[in-house]
Design a protein around this motif. Structure first.
Motif, short mmCIF file in Angstrom:
data_model
loop_
_atom_site.label_atom_id
_atom_site.label_comp_id
_atom_site.label_asym_id
_atom_site.label_seq_id
_atom_site.Cartn_x
_atom_site.Cartn_y
_atom_site.Cartn_z
N ARG A 60 -56.89 -39.36 -2.54
CA ARG A 60 -56.65 -38.05 -2.99
C ARG A 60 -57.34 -36.48 -1.69
O ARG A 60 -57.53 -36.33 -2.64
N ALA A 61 -57.49 -36.78 -0.54
CA ALA A 61 -57.51 -36.35 0.14
C ALA A 61 -56.52 -35.15 -0.52
O ALA A 61 -56.01 -34.04 0.12
N ARG A 62 -54.92 -35.70 -0.21
CA ARG A 62 -53.41 -35.02 -0.20
C ARG A 62 -53.62 -34.39 -1.86
O ARG A 62 -52.63 -33.72 -1.60
N LEU A 176 -48.16 -42.46 -7.30
CA LEU A 176 -48.94 -40.57 -6.53
C LEU A 176 -47.88 -40.19 -6.94
O LEU A 176 -47.70 -38.95 -7.27
N SER A 177 -46.16 -40.64 -7.13
CA SER A 177 -45.52 -39.05 -6.97
C SER A 177 -44.04 -39.75 -8.51
O SER A 177 -43.61 -39.31 -8.74
N GLY A 178 -44.01 -41.04 -9.19
CA GLY A 178 -43.21 -41.13 -9.67
C GLY A 178 -41.92 -41.36 -9.50
O GLY A 178 -41.21 -42.53 -10.46
N ALA A 179 -42.03 -41.57 -8.03
CA ALA A 179 -40.73 -42.09 -7.79
C ALA A 179 -40.58 -44.16 -7.70
O ALA A 179 -41.42 -44.69 -8.07
N THR A 180 -39.51 -44.76 -8.20
CA THR A 180 -38.99 -46.17 -8.21
C THR A 180 -39.53 -46.28 -6.64
O THR A 180 -39.07 -45.70 -5.44
N SER A 554 -57.53 -38.81 -11.47
CA SER A 554 -58.37 -37.77 -10.96
C SER A 554 -57.53 -36.70 -10.65
O SER A 554 -58.33 -35.54 -10.06
N ALA A 555 -56.46 -36.99 -10.03
CA ALA A 555 -55.09 -36.08 -9.54
C ALA A 555 -55.26 -35.07 -10.52
O ALA A 555 -55.03 -33.51 -10.18
N ALA A 556 -55.48 -35.38 -11.67
CA ALA A 556 -55.17 -33.79 -12.87
C ALA A 556 -57.20 -33.10 -12.72
O ALA A 556 -57.82 -31.70 -13.04
N VAL A 557 -57.86 -33.68 -11.72
CA VAL A 557 -60.06 -32.93 -12.25
C VAL A 557 -59.62 -32.21 -10.97
O VAL A 557 -59.24 -32.01 -9.60
#
Ligand SMILES: [Zn+2]
Length: 686
Positions: A60-62, A176-180, A554-557
């Motif tokens: 979350r901090a990131r 987190l990143s969409g990476a595999t 939460s990333a979009a808040v």
């Protein structure tokens, strides 16, 4: 009895989210138990802290571009405000991210190493190569290997209920990143529990620290076979404490969280000049943990194992409760039953929830259901209709005379109530609050017919019956006070109000044993309002996600970090006033009022004469120094906040009967306060 020393903890709330009514079951349950002990005159301290470490906070901090420390400080403040509002009163509330906790973790670790209980093992885990972190199960999504449902979490499938490891997911994606993610291996440190199995079996089965069903569950599920080693480390990056003899590795949040109980006690000890050993390494102190059933394993196997190994006292009792359901179902965001503490407070009195939970809590692990019809009924019928009623119908008749000097004949009502005290106390002690509330309400059921028959409101009309009136009211108010003492652990504010009404603060359980005589009686002021169905409906509406928002990740808040920072000038110019208590604040009665007329005062340079309405026929004339900032015609119709109980002041131009509140330095720099839309004239500001 009163030489007992009791240390009580509630589970540490995690810093990554707000307190909700599900959490409050535990904090209210624990607070009631602590208040009961204190009322009995026992030395009891209530210790808690925010649980701050782990991947979730780091991620979350990131995402929000700020430090973990900033997030956990913000969260701790919010948690403490919520607890305070619900009258959950800790002796100390700390944080697991403290120097004391780090020091104690070192000590526990050293002891575990000394005993040869730490081993190293390779662990394969999914790793996000883009974000550079190992992924906890909840940060991986993919297709269920069992039913092929898409977009499932890394550990179990919502659709078919299958459980698996994240490595089994088909087409896993890091959320987190969409990476595999890739599978990477890393060394983890484990605590071996198997060498402690004999001790744990003995302790769980014979110490009496656990409810019988918990002891049986542990025996049936875990203690009958080899205990698995416990993974207590995480490789960097991780938000937590670095392990001193394994650089690049951090203690898993579940290692340092329970040690936080001791660290928070230590902080309290430092502040109070107490010695930590007296509380955590002394046979004279009882240690009571209150927890939910989901963390049973941690508190009944890992934690006692750690305490034993490090030479600290074992829990005297672990009080385990069930979960909250609402209307028989799991709390749900979409149904509006996932109710945050802060949302509840906007609509309802915290005393209602404290009483409702108390009336439902037993000593076992059953889930507790919040049924709103029953909630309304209990609050209105029990608290308002049976308890407060005793005082509201009688106090005014003895305001002039006070209570009688000799306790009148009440046909044994008070004595019967005093006799029930032991049974009520033992119900509180054993966690059977439901039983305690039942007995208390039975007493109220006997007290009310007495008032009905004695009809103080009729006696009051007959001047020859003054003495009889005083006697009847003395009885009713003493029965009320007895109930208020018994309810004090649940309803501390009611107890306080009772103390103020009868000019004798409630401080001890023994005050239920003898009637109060000759005491002055203050003016009766409202104690508890009836709960209204529509307030509950509004709260549920308020708890539903906004239209079309769905489940917002939460990333979009939006982060509060995006809001421009305000200048500190105003605060610097006018520093904060000395600290005041909530009682000081409630002396000031602020009300919503509507401006119905605004006129110039020709003789006055700065003043406008306002006529404001608080609804109905309640109007006030107020002179306000706002002429340089507002035109009279712009004010008519708008809502303002007035100080409604300010002593009237005779001015040259007339009587000013209150004050309109505003911010700013004066002159043209004046900003009237107004409530959000929906507020109604006459409503009080709390
Ligand atoms: Zn599935």
């Amino acid at each position: 009895m009163n030489s007992r020393k009791i240390l009580v903890t509630a589970a540490l709330p995690y810093a990554n989210g707000p307190i909700h009514i599900g959490h409050l079951v535990e904090y209210i349950q624990t607070d009631i138990w602590v208040r009961f002990q204190k009322l009995q005159g026992r030395r009891c301290i209530f210790i808690c802290a925010d649980d701050t470490h782990g991947t979730a906070i780091m991620i979350r901090a990131r995402q929000e571009g700020r430090s973990e420390e900033e997030i956990i400080a913000e969260s701790q403040l919010a948690h403490q405000c919520d607890f305070q509002a619900f009258d959950v009163e800790f002796d100390h509330y700390g944080s697991t991210n403290s120097a004391e906790n780090k020091q104690l973790c070192d000590r526990f670790w050293f002891e575990l190493r000394e005993r040869g209980l730490i081993v190293e093992q390779d662990v394969s885990q999914l790793f996000d190569p883009q974000a550079g972190v190992f992924l906890a199960d909840r940060f991986v999504r993919g297709t269920c290997p069992n039913c092929k449902a898409a977009n499932q979490y890394g550990d179990n499938c919502d659709k078919c209920g299958a459980t698996y490891t994240p490595a089994d997911l088909i087409d896993p994606v890091s959320s987190l990143s969409g990476a595999t993610p890739e599978i990477r291996s890393a060394k983890h440190l484990f605590v071996q529990l198997e060498p402690l199995r004999e001790f744990l079996t003995h302790w769980t089965q014979t110490s009496g620290a656990l409810q019988v069903e918990v002891a049986n569950y542990l025996k049936g599920h875990f203690l009958g076979k080899e205990l698995r080693d416990w993974d207590v480390s995480r490789p960097a990056p991780y938000f937590g404490f670095e392990i001193p003899d394994a650089p690049g590795n951090y203690w898993y949040v579940w290692f340092d969280a329970p040690i936080g109980y001791i660290a928070s006690t230590w902080q309290w000890c430092k502040a109070k000049g107490e010695v930590l050993e007296d509380w955590w390494q002394s046979g004279d102190t009882e240690i009571h943990h209150f927890i939910g059933k989901d963390i049973t394993y941690f508190h009944t196997l890992f934690w006692p194992g750690m305490l034993k190994s490090a030479g600290f006292s074992l829990p005297t009792q672990v009080h385990i409760h069930g979960f909250l359901t609402v209307g028989g179902e799991k709390m749900s965001k979409s149904k509006g039953t996932f109710i945050k503490a802060a949302t509840y407070l906007k609509h309802l009195d915290p005393a209602f929830l404290r009483y409702y939970y108390a009336s439902k809590l037993g000593p076992r692990l059953d889930d507790l259901d919040l049924n709103f019809d029953e909630f309304v009924d209990k609050v209105n019928a029990d608290l308002v209709g049976k308890v407060v009623n005793l005082a509201s119908r009688t106090a005014k008749f003895v305001q002039a005379t006070g209570l009688s000097h000799k306790y009148p004949d009440d046909q044994g009502l008070f004595a019967a109530g005093a006799e029930a005290g032991d049974e009520i106390a033992s119900a509180y002690q054993s966690g059977d609050y439901a039983k305690a509330m039942r007995i208390i309400m039975e007493l109220a059921d006997r007290a009310n017919p007495f008032v009905e028959h004695a009809t103080p409101w009729l006696l009051n009309k007959d001047p020859s019956k003054r003495e009889q009136l005083q006697e009847v009211c003395t009885i009713a108010l003493n029965l009320f006070r007895q109930l208020a003492v018994y309810l004090a652990p649940v309803l501390p504010r009611l107890a306080k109000q009772c103390g103020e009404l009868l000019n004798d603060p409630i401080e001890s359980w023994d005050q239920s044993k003898s009637p109060l005589l000759g005491s002055k009686v203050s003016a009766f002021s409202h104690m508890l309002q009836r709960v209204k169905k529509e307030d509950i409906e509004k709260m549920i509406e308020d708890s539903k996600p906004a239209e079309g928002s769905g489940e917002v990740p939460s990333a979009a808040v939006p982060s509060s970090a995006n809001i421009a920072k305000d200048s500190g000038e105003a605060l610097e110019k006018e520093p904060l006033a000395p600290m005041c208590t909530i009682d000081d604040f409630t002396k000031v009665d602020l009300r919503v009022a509507r401006v119905i007329a605004a006129d110039e005062v020709p003789e006055a340079r700065k003043l406008l004469k306002l006529t404001v309405s608080m609804g109905g026929d309640a109007t006030r004339t107020v002179f306000a120094g706002i002429k340089a900032a507002y035109k009279p015609e712009d004010l008519v119709g708008r809502l303002v906040i007035i100080v409604a109980n300010l002593q009237p002041r005779q001015m040259k131009f007339g009587l000013s009967e209150g004050m309109v509140t505003a911010a700013g330095e004066g002159g043209a720099e004046v900003f009237l306060l107004s409530p959000d839309s929906g507020a109604k004239p006459g409503q009080r500001v709390h």
